[in-house]
Scaffold this motif. Structure first.
Motif: not given
Lengths: 262, 346
Positions: B290-318
């Motif tokens: 589980s984590g919390k969305v700290t940021r969403i960057d819209h890049q057209g067809v895709f979004c880059e989102i950042r998720v904080r899980c227990d202190g680690l920041i993960w980046q996902a492209i969705v």
């Protein structure tokens, strides 16, 4: 209406002052001689000879600067080497040294007491009181202007153009003649104009090395000290006039920058 | 075709150290790396334009280390084209011909090259009036006109407008296919390398980090620097124990057992799964946190989102559509899933 900004007003005022400072004395000098004075002066063979000598010796100084200064300017523009800063300061030395000192320095080589002077004398070259001496002095004072101008001109040419030329098969020499020189041509002309202009205006060093044969500035000085202002002014006007015509001619012959010659 | 052995270059503020790689005949090879990594310096060393302090360079079996640039049989194309501004298009193209022997078919070759690059209508023009794409085609023609053994390309696409970039990129690819020339391109853009090259060398800080087929480098980077360069945004230090990796508080299950000498895990952002709600919502996958969305960057067809899980920041492209369907916005509590087979260990 907006009130003029005090800073801009100050800048405008100083601009007017400076331009007037330069133009007014020159204009006055040109205005004061009568047409009859000017005519009499140019009909004087001595005056014509002096002006011609000024122009040919200064032109020779520019040509010598071109021959020896161009490869040197290229080296300064393109290569880094230990002591480069020092070499660059050496090039600027003639600009800073008082002019009579330059004359004295050259004479100290030219005399019989120095081996270079003896060698020159053995070869039949006379420096003191000769056209050769004048050209040496004028080259000495004009060379820095040529080298610095051409160096800046070459620095402005991307080195990649030379790299591409080399990759296409041209030697360093071929690259210089087919790429660097055509692109630096304008700065070469400007450098020669500056060098000539500097040489034409030289008095202090020449008067020590060669009072005779008389170049125009020496003649102006002589006429001023011997006969006064009125007698020296017309020669000065002619010298300025002839130089301006020459410089405009050179500028005109030289195509504007950035225009491709295809 | 090109063999660089132990190349070293010392500049006042930069050094290349022991760079070695081989380029096979007919290959399209790229040197990849961030700005300032020393890529162009390698290219200019091969071209003979910078003094090298150590190593050997061979082109086509000849040791060219001590030869001047004009005797190395290279063609070079620069990012800024470096066309001769005082010459016309055709004069630029024919510049190198006077240094080559006049062979019978040469003029026909030049004509064919001009036709192929679509330069016929431009031949008399001054190069200053050309568009970026036209200039790059002239630069290519000029380099190829002298029939070089190898073609060196220094970021040839970087300075172009996006539409010209695609045009020149496609042109490079088809020209390479048609001529079979050995090409060495320097670029900072992994996508360009992927599109054009078969093999690549990744360079960072003046040394080579990895050499190999582009897809290998893409899938199996050997170091965090390479991983970051090929777009693996999630790189974490980890301790390995059999089939698991501990990164801080998170324990990741791997797809197999790895040796404990490895030090990093890396995951591509597009390989992460995300969903709204607590981790046990939906199917119960492995490595779901589980984590919390700290940021969403819209890049057209895709979004880059950042998720904080227990202190680690993960980046996902969705895909943007999926994000909208699932109703995920900044500040939401969501789950992320890291598929074991997508975890790369280094």
């Amino acid at each position: 209406m907006r009130r003029p900004d005090p800073f801009h007003a100050l800048a405008a005022a100083s601009t007017i002052l400076v331009v007037a400072f330069i133009v007014v004395p020159l204009a006055e000098m040109i205005r004061q001689p009568t047409a009859a004075d000017l005519k009499a002066s140019i009909l004087d063979a001595d005056v014509r000879r002096a002006i011609w000598l000024s122009i040919t010796t200064s032109g020779s100084a520019a040509l010598i600067s071109f021959v020896f200064g161009t490869p040197f300017a290229y080296l300064l523009a393109r290569r880094d080497f230990p002591g480069k800063r020092l070499v660059e300061s050496v090039v600027d030395l003639p600009i800073m040294i008082p002019h009579p000192v330059i004359g004295i320095a050259i004479l100290s080589l030219a005399g019989r007491q120095h081996w270079i002077g003896r060698l020159a004398a053995d070869l039949g070259v006379r420096v003191m009181g000769s056209v050769t001496g004048i050209v040496i002095v004028l080259t000495f004072v004009g060379l820095p202007f040529y080298i610095n101008t051409v160096k800046n001109g070459i620095e402005a040419i991307p080195q990649r153009l030379e790299n591409v030329s080399r990759s296409l098969g041209a030697t360093a020499f071929g690259t210089f003649w087919r790429v660097t020189f055509p692109l630096a041509w304008r700065s070469v002309i400007v450098g020669m104009i500056l060098c000539t202009a500097r040489a034409v205006s030289e008095f202090g060093a020449v008067v020590i090395v060669a009072y005779h044969p008389m170049i125009a500035p020496v003649m102006i000085y002589e006429r001023f000290t011997a006969y006064g202002l009125r007698y020296s002014q017309p020669v000065a006007v002619w010298l300025i006039g002839v130089c301006l015509v020459l410089f405009f001619l050179l500028r005109w012959l030289n195509p504007p920058a950035g225009r491709a010659r295809t | 075709m090109i063999r660089v052995e132990n190349l070293s270059v010392r500049l006042p503020d930069f050094a290349l150290n022991g760079v070695s790689f081989d380029v096979a005949p007919g290959e399209f090879f790229t040197i990849l790396g961030p700005t300032g990594a020393g890529k162009t310096l390698i290219l200019e060393s091969i071209a003979g334009m910078v003094p090298i302090s150590g190593g050997r360079i061979r082109i086509g079996g000849r040791d060219v280390t001590d030869l001047p640039p004009e005797r190395r049989g290279i063609g070079i194309v620069y990012q800024d084209q470096a066309l001769f501004p005082h010459l016309s298009v055709i004069q630029n193209i024919r510049y190198g011909l006077r240094y080559r022997p006049k062979t019978a078919g040469r003029e026909a070759e030049i004509d064919r090259l001009v036709q192929r690059l679509g330069l016929q209508p431009l031949l008399a023009r001054a190069v200053v009036n050309l568009s970026g794409g036209e200039r790059q085609r002239v630069a290519l023609a000029r380099a190829l006109a002298v029939a070089p053994e190898i073609l060196l390309l220094d970021e040839p696409l970087s300075a172009l407008d996006p539409n010209f970039r695609e045009e020149i990129r496609d042109l490079l690819k088809s020209l390479h296919r048609e001529t079979g020339i050995t090409a060495l391109m320097v670029t900072h853009d992994f996508a360009e390398a992927h599109f054009l090259a078969t093999r690549t060398a990744v360079i960072s800080g003046g040394r080579i980090e990895q050499v190999g087929p582009v897809t290998d480098v893409f899938r199996r980077p050997v170091s965090p620097a390479v991983a970051a360069f090929v777009g693996m945004k999630n790189i974490f230090e980890a301790r390995f124990d059999g089939g698991t990796a501990k990164t801080g508080p998170l324990e990741l299950t791997l797809s197999g057992v790895v040796d404990s000498l490895r030090r990093f895990v890396a995951v591509r952002p597009e390989d992460l799964e995300v969903g709204l709600g607590p981790p046990d919502a939906g199917r119960n996958g492995l490595n779901r946190f589980s984590g919390k969305v700290t940021r969403i960057d819209h890049q057209g067809v895709f979004c880059e989102i950042r998720v904080r899980c227990d202190g680690l920041i993960w980046q996902a492209i969705v895909p943007t559509g999926r994000l909208v369907d699932r109703g995920i916005v900044e500040g939401d509590e969501i789950w992320i899933e890291v598929p074991p087979e997508k975890i790369h260990v280094m």
